[in-house]
Design a protein around this motif. Sequence first.
Motif, PDB file in Angstrom:
ATOM      1  N   LEU A  93      24.141  -9.113 -12.197  1.00 34.96           N
ATOM      2  CA  LEU A  93      23.334  -8.339 -11.195  1.00 34.96           C
ATOM      3  C   LEU A  93      23.300  -7.319 -11.699  1.00 34.96           C
ATOM      4  O   LEU A  93      22.285  -6.446 -11.707  1.00 34.96           O
ATOM      5  N   GLU A  94      24.288  -6.737 -12.717  1.00 38.63           N
ATOM      6  CA  GLU A  94      24.022  -5.161 -13.184  1.00 38.63           C
ATOM      7  C   GLU A  94      23.037  -5.045 -14.090  1.00 38.63           C
ATOM      8  O   GLU A  94      22.268  -4.226 -14.311  1.00 38.63           O
ATOM      9  N   LYS A  95      22.719  -6.425 -15.026  1.00 39.47           N
ATOM     10  CA  LYS A  95      21.746  -6.407 -15.920  1.00 39.47           C
ATOM     11  C   LYS A  95      20.274  -6.242 -15.450  1.00 39.47           C
ATOM     12  O   LYS A  95      19.538  -5.743 -15.795  1.00 39.47           O
ATOM     13  N   ARG A  96      20.185  -6.925 -14.190  1.00 34.37           N
ATOM     14  CA  ARG A  96      18.796  -6.996 -13.430  1.00 34.37           C
ATOM     15  C   ARG A  96      18.846  -5.988 -12.117  1.00 34.37           C
ATOM     16  O   ARG A  96      17.865  -6.312 -11.390  1.00 34.37           O
ATOM     17  N   ALA A  97      19.754  -5.063 -12.242  1.00 37.70           N
ATOM     18  CA  ALA A  97      20.040  -4.161 -11.310  1.00 37.70           C
ATOM     19  C   ALA A  97      19.641  -4.740  -9.818  1.00 37.70           C
ATOM     20  O   ALA A  97      19.038  -4.679  -8.818  1.00 37.70           O
ATOM     21  N   GLY A  98      20.284  -5.805  -9.555  1.00 34.74           N
ATOM     22  CA  GLY A  98      20.619  -6.621  -8.331  1.00 34.74           C
ATOM     23  C   GLY A  98      21.671  -5.960  -7.544  1.00 34.74           C
ATOM     24  O   GLY A  98      22.214  -5.016  -7.679  1.00 34.74           O
ATOM     25  N   THR A  99      21.941  -6.472  -6.222  1.00 36.10           N
ATOM     26  CA  THR A  99      22.628  -5.856  -5.191  1.00 36.10           C
ATOM     27  C   THR A  99      23.521  -6.897  -4.816  1.00 36.10           C
ATOM     28  O   THR A  99      23.260  -8.262  -4.787  1.00 36.10           O
ATOM     29  N   ALA A 100      24.743  -6.601  -4.369  1.00 33.92           N
ATOM     30  CA  ALA A 100      25.682  -7.613  -3.975  1.00 33.92           C
ATOM     31  C   ALA A 100      26.712  -6.716  -2.895  1.00 33.92           C
ATOM     32  O   ALA A 100      26.889  -5.675  -3.020  1.00 33.92           O
ATOM     33  N   CYS A 101      27.544  -7.577  -2.012  1.00 32.23           N
ATOM     34  CA  CYS A 101      28.423  -6.963  -1.222  1.00 32.23           C
ATOM     35  C   CYS A 101      29.749  -7.852  -1.330  1.00 32.23           C
ATOM     36  O   CYS A 101      29.574  -9.069  -1.306  1.00 32.23           O
ATOM     37  N   LEU A 102      30.808  -7.053  -1.617  1.00 35.94           N
ATOM     38  CA  LEU A 102      32.074  -7.849  -1.616  1.00 35.94           C
ATOM     39  C   LEU A 102      32.726  -7.739  -0.413  1.00 35.94           C
ATOM     40  O   LEU A 102      33.042  -6.587   0.032  1.00 35.94           O
ATOM     41  N   VAL A 103      33.158  -8.777   0.205  1.00 30.89           N
ATOM     42  CA  VAL A 103      33.814  -8.693   1.629  1.00 30.89           C
ATOM     43  C   VAL A 103      35.237  -9.526   1.516  1.00 30.89           C
ATOM     44  O   VAL A 103      35.475 -10.521   0.833  1.00 30.89           O
ATOM     45  N   PHE A 104      36.217  -8.434   2.002  1.00 28.77           N
ATOM     46  CA  PHE A 104      37.706  -9.152   2.169  1.00 28.77           C
ATOM     47  C   PHE A 104      37.951  -9.360   3.668  1.00 28.77           C
ATOM     48  O   PHE A 104      37.578  -8.653   4.395  1.00 28.77           O
ATOM     49  N   ILE A 105      38.341 -10.342   3.948  1.00 33.73           N
ATOM     50  CA  ILE A 105      38.780 -11.024   5.458  1.00 33.73           C
ATOM     51  C   ILE A 105      40.206 -11.357   5.478  1.00 33.73           C
ATOM     52  O   ILE A 105      40.737 -11.995   4.621  1.00 33.73           O
ATOM     53  N   ASP A 106      40.856 -10.692   6.667  1.00 34.34           N
ATOM     54  CA  ASP A 106      42.253 -11.070   6.739  1.00 34.34           C
ATOM     55  C   ASP A 106      42.343 -11.350   8.417  1.00 34.34           C
ATOM     56  O   ASP A 106      41.877 -10.767   9.133  1.00 34.34           O
ATOM     57  N   LEU A 107      42.854 -12.576   8.514  1.00 35.27           N
ATOM     58  CA  LEU A 107      43.178 -13.007  10.061  1.00 35.27           C
ATOM     59  C   LEU A 107      44.049 -12.065  10.643  1.00 35.27           C
ATOM     60  O   LEU A 107      45.194 -11.762  10.284  1.00 35.27           O
ATOM     61  N   ASP A 108      43.863 -11.831  11.770  1.00 36.87           N
ATOM     62  CA  ASP A 108      44.805 -10.866  12.626  1.00 36.87           C
ATOM     63  C   ASP A 108      45.964 -11.513  13.136  1.00 36.87           C
ATOM     64  O   ASP A 108      45.656 -12.838  13.733  1.00 36.87           O
ATOM     65  N   HIS A 109      47.145 -11.322  13.127  1.00 37.08           N
ATOM     66  CA  HIS A 109      48.292 -11.620  13.697  1.00 37.08           C
ATOM     67  C   HIS A 109      48.490 -13.117  13.249  1.00 37.08           C
ATOM     68  O   HIS A 109      48.937 -13.989  14.010  1.00 37.08           O
ATOM     69  N   PHE A 110      48.326 -13.423  11.916  1.00 31.21           N
ATOM     70  CA  PHE A 110      48.469 -14.852  11.494  1.00 31.21           C
ATOM     71  C   PHE A 110      49.833 -15.231  11.645  1.00 31.21           C
ATOM     72  O   PHE A 110      50.290 -16.351  11.625  1.00 31.21           O
TER      73      PHE A 110
ATOM     74  N   ALA B   6      32.607  -3.825   0.815  1.00 32.08           N
ATOM     75  CA  ALA B   6      31.948  -2.775  -0.387  1.00 32.08           C
ATOM     76  C   ALA B   6      30.663  -3.217  -0.878  1.00 32.08           C
ATOM     77  O   ALA B   6      30.668  -4.331  -1.351  1.00 32.08           O
ATOM     78  N   CYS B   7      29.867  -2.567  -1.236  1.00 35.71           N
ATOM     79  CA  CYS B   7      28.541  -3.089  -1.683  1.00 35.71           C
ATOM     80  C   CYS B   7      28.361  -2.242  -2.999  1.00 35.71           C
ATOM     81  O   CYS B   7      28.854  -0.855  -3.490  1.00 35.71           O
ATOM     82  N   THR B   8      27.539  -2.952  -3.849  1.00 34.13           N
ATOM     83  CA  THR B   8      27.275  -2.609  -5.314  1.00 34.13           C
ATOM     84  C   THR B   8      26.444  -1.187  -5.373  1.00 34.13           C
ATOM     85  O   THR B   8      26.404  -0.308  -6.203  1.00 34.13           O
ATOM     86  N   GLY B   9      25.667  -0.862  -4.333  1.00 29.71           N
ATOM     87  CA  GLY B   9      24.710   0.203  -4.109  1.00 29.71           C
ATOM     88  C   GLY B   9      25.659   1.501  -4.120  1.00 29.71           C
ATOM     89  O   GLY B   9      25.159   2.612  -4.388  1.00 29.71           O
ATOM     90  N   ALA B  10      26.645   1.480  -3.457  1.00 26.24           N
ATOM     91  CA  ALA B  10      27.567   2.552  -3.221  1.00 26.24           C
ATOM     92  C   ALA B  10      28.718   2.921  -4.318  1.00 26.24           C
ATOM     93  O   ALA B  10      29.149   3.838  -4.668  1.00 26.24           O
ATOM     94  N   HIS B  11      29.135   1.532  -4.671  1.00 24.76           N
ATOM     95  CA  HIS B  11      30.312   1.721  -5.513  1.00 24.76           C
ATOM     96  C   HIS B  11      30.076   0.844  -6.980  1.00 24.76           C
ATOM     97  O   HIS B  11      31.304   0.905  -7.858  1.00 24.76           O
ATOM     98  N   GLY B  12      28.942   0.910  -7.127  1.00 25.44           N
ATOM     99  CA  GLY B  12      28.843   0.272  -8.408  1.00 25.44           C
ATOM    100  C   GLY B  12      29.163  -1.327  -8.916  1.00 25.44           C
ATOM    101  O   GLY B  12      29.426  -1.899  -7.817  1.00 25.44           O
TER     102      GLY B  12
END
Length: 593
Positions: free
Chosen positions: A448-465, A550-556
């Motif tokens: 994505l960095e080579k072609r200036a694409g975008t992406a978002c990294l999502v972390f999910i955690d279950l509540d009170h698991f 967290a998105c690449t647009g804001a954090h690389g």
Amino acid sequence: MSNVRRLSSRIWPWSALLIVAFCVLVQPAFASTIADPGRFLDQAENLRTSDHPRFVQMLAQIHREGPQLTPAEQWHLRYLDAWETMYEGNYTKSATQLREVIDHSGVPVLATKASALLLSNLSINRHYKEAFELANRLTRELPEVRDAEARFTLLYFLSMTMTSAGQTDLAIQYARMMESALPAGETLCKPLHLQVDALEYGKRLNSASHELQDAIAACVAARQPVLINSLQLIQAHVYLRDGQPRAALALLGRIAHDIQHSGYQPHMLWWQMNRAMAYAKLGNDSEAKKAALAVLAMSRPGDKNGALRDTYKVLYQIEKNQGHAAAALDYYEKYAALDKANLDDVSARAMAYETVQQHVLVQKLETEQLNQQNAALRMQQKLDAKAAETNRLYLALLLMALVFAGLWMFRIKRSQLRFKKLSHLDGLTTVFNRQHFMGEVERTLHLLEKRAGTACLVFIDLDHFKRINDTHGHAMGDEVLRQVVVAGRQQLRPADLFGRLGGEEFGILLVGCSHEQGMAIADRIRCAIEATTVECEGAAIAISTSVGLACTGAHGYDLRRLCREADSALYRAKRGGRNRVEAGAEDSMPIAI
């Protein structure tokens, strides 16, 4: 088994993955003071593959606190350190540590486990002669191994080693010994799979062989989808070898959904390659070419495997049949290059095995000569003549093995693919495991960095698991994790990546998403999970999640920074009341219920 996964992971960036491992939420299940170091080490060993981040944390804790350890406990800790070093990919250092445990620990069970792990280490590094010498020694020591888990592990690696050396009968014998030495929690799936693999390597399987069906049934009962797919791909290849391309196509059609659903790339390659061969045998060059080109599309630059080699052969034959001389020549050259590379590796293994066996024989003869030092000169001459005759015989056998080494190439590659298959998926949820997920995310971010694409990294955690596990049991907790994955997958696109990071935490890479799109998808996932209920004894268990983005647009595009930002956002979602979506520090406002 944990050692198998190491065999197929030489090229992975383990050091980077271990750094990411420390991004996981610290679990509070262990006290800060280690009251019983022996039990603590046993618990850590049991967590090596089921919860690797916690295993790393426990190793760090016992090194940091430095409790008083008995000599046996000190060697147990050094064995676990060697295991972790090999997990990180530092095979040279790991081999040194394992040899210290073997030579100096004085603990038979630890020495046996370390020897089995060292056998795997040597095979990975292509130290075939040393590996076969070790295998001979372990075979002599096998009757003295009483610990069920150590014996099962040792037999597993001995069987694989003998298969790779072309010793089909020995490989089957070791696999059958595993059946009578099953430790608690193991099934017949792995021993029967090893037997089928050895028979296929020795070209002893046919479409009527009962061993294949028995192995499939055992693995179905054990819920081992990767091994089931592997066995059915072997069956399809047997159909092709027996001249039954229509039966092969029918079987490949029935397992198509399972192969695609697993997302395991080696199996997808072999599935398409078998389809190409079947269509080619039926004279359907058009469909054969489509399947073959699909294999090339899925392959990565620099790949060297049997599926790619056979695909080039099919394409060569198709282009030759159609009179396209230039294209046919190009495909043939690629086929020949892969064929030679595979043949060289097979030859190296065969030569190492035969050399070791010859050395064993020479050592026996020398021992006999020492025991007969006072014998008559005539008897000594006969012994020398016998030794020379035996050496000539083994040299002739060695030359014959080199001539026929090409026949073993296909089975060697199948064995190598089997080494890889358990390294990609999480056994409980069937999404990517942590290592493969992080590797794929890093690779995708580079693209994505080579072609200036975008992406978002999502972390999910279950509540009170933890409350669900404590109240309803771990079996129900496992079902909750599976239902969460089902709900999350329904909101994702084919290009998105989904993996389990450990425990109740998951990661998702939303490819081609802006911040706004990522927040919307993340909130849909949160809502879908919130709408999911799991029944337990007539009562519905409600589920909710906290989500950090967290998105690449804001954090690389740096993976470690994205992980930190997503993790920080996840913590803010937890502190903000849970059941909500939070973005990275430089992104916009959260979405909450």
